[in-house]
Design an enzyme around this catalytic site. Structure first.
Site, PDB file in Angstrom:
ATOM      1  N   PRO A  21       0.953  -1.279   0.020  1.00  0.00           N
ATOM      2  CA  PRO A  21      -0.044   0.027  -0.106  1.00  0.00           C
ATOM      3  C   PRO A  21       0.897   1.370   0.040  1.00  0.00           C
ATOM      4  O   PRO A  21       2.195   1.204   0.012  1.00  0.00           O
ATOM      5  CB  PRO A  21      -0.665  -0.157   1.364  1.00  0.00           C
ATOM      6  N   ALA A  33      -4.797   4.962   3.898  1.00  0.00           N
ATOM      7  CA  ALA A  33      -4.001   3.944   3.148  1.00  0.00           C
ATOM      8  C   ALA A  33      -4.999   2.934   2.612  1.00  0.00           C
ATOM      9  O   ALA A  33      -6.329   3.076   2.831  1.00  0.00           O
ATOM     10  CB  ALA A  33      -3.399   3.003   4.351  1.00  0.00           C
ATOM     11  N   ASN A  34      -4.549   2.154   1.786  1.00  0.00           N
ATOM     12  CA  ASN A  34      -5.122   1.242   0.894  1.00  0.00           C
ATOM     13  C   ASN A  34      -4.806   0.076   1.844  1.00  0.00           C
ATOM     14  O   ASN A  34      -3.866  -0.063   2.361  1.00  0.00           O
ATOM     15  CB  ASN A  34      -4.853   1.030  -0.580  1.00  0.00           C
ATOM     16  N   ARG A  35      -5.997  -1.136   1.451  1.00  0.00           N
ATOM     17  CA  ARG A  35      -5.476  -2.303   1.873  1.00  0.00           C
ATOM     18  C   ARG A  35      -4.699  -3.081   0.919  1.00  0.00           C
ATOM     19  O   ARG A  35      -5.125  -3.244  -0.200  1.00  0.00           O
ATOM     20  CB  ARG A  35      -6.849  -3.145   2.336  1.00  0.00           C
ATOM     21  N   ALA A 101      -2.713   4.836  -2.943  1.00  0.00           N
ATOM     22  CA  ALA A 101      -3.666   5.836  -2.271  1.00  0.00           C
ATOM     23  C   ALA A 101      -4.118   6.551  -3.300  1.00  0.00           C
ATOM     24  O   ALA A 101      -3.024   7.191  -4.123  1.00  0.00           O
ATOM     25  CB  ALA A 101      -3.370   6.414  -1.248  1.00  0.00           C
TER      26      ALA A 101
END
Ligand code: CTP
Ligand code: CA
Length: 221
Positions: A21, A33-35, A101
């Site tokens: 991420p 954040a992204n997973r 992101a």
């Protein structure tokens, strides 16, 4: 230092891979954040190194060990990832697996405190650069093969085909994340190219990595 092997089908090639991420700070103690566990990108880096490539792995924050023979560049934000990708050029092929992101916040220098009246703070978000599109349309050092990933929960193939065109990538690896893929060991990929769509069926992320690296090898030879 990973100089790449003199042996193996990818000997003498440089592969640039992003994984994990990105974290975009809101203030000194918070981020958006992204997973992403980083597992798929790390597996591709490992498979490319096994095939003899010199591998640069630009990695967001993950808890995985660096695969043998891989040069890892750690970054936190999308802007840092974009700069690290640019600094790693030239490359023969690029595989952008990172869950970047889409926005960063105008980060506050001091910790944002909860207002006494319970009003949530408004975040002002700014779009991050599209690293994949920037590489696919690079004016001077476009890698010969530019590959993106598309993790989708709905309309997987239509979304992946739209991303192929919009970003100027050669291939999009479409990843169905409607099930239990995030962080797991298994994945169900489709390879989307101008020539059509291949369904790779569910398999281990390690096996998907080996298969993708074999296809990259074929395409570069
Ligand atoms: N990507 C990138 N830089 C960004 C966003 C995405 O390089 N700022 C790359 C990812 O690494 C991936 C591909 O683009 O290889 C697709 O990412 P995705 O998030 O699915 O695409 P988006 O254009 O951001 O579309 P969406 O609205 O679905 O998030
Ligand atoms: Ca996105």
């Amino acid at each position: 230092a990973a100089l790449g092997s003199t042996r193996g089908p990818l000997a003498g090639r440089h592969l640039l891979i992003t994984a994990g991420p990105t974290h975009e700070p809101i203030d000194p103690v918070r981020y958006i954040a992204n997973r992403s566990s980083g597992r798929q990108g790390y597996a591709i880096a490992a498979a490319a190194a096994r095939a003899g490539a010199r591998v640069t792995l630009v990695s967001g924050p993950v808890t995985l060990p660096t695969p043998p023979g891989v040069t890892r560049v750690d970054v936190e934000t999308a802007l840092e990832m974009a700069a690290a990708v640019e600094a790693a050029l030239p490359a023969d092929a690029a595989v952008m697996v990172a869950a970047v992101a889409d926005w960063h916040a105008e980060a506050a220098a001091a910790k944002i405190k909860k207002p006494a009246d319970g009003t949530p703070p408004a975040l002002s978000l700014v779009e991050n650069p599209d690293i994949l599109a920037g590489l696919a349309r690079h004016a001077t050092r476009r890698p010969r093969l530019v590959i993106g990933f598309a993790a989708e929960t709905d309309d997987l193939l239509a979304n992946a085909q739209a991303k192929l065109t919009r970003k100027g990538a050669d291939w999009i690896v479409a990843n169905d994340v409607s099930g239990d893929v995030m962080g797991g060991a298994d994945t169900h990929l489709h390879l989307v190219t101008a020539a059509g769509i291949e369904d790779w069926q569910p398999m281990r992320k390690d096996d998907a990595a080996t298969r993708l690296v074999a296809r990259i090898t074929e395409s570069l030879s």
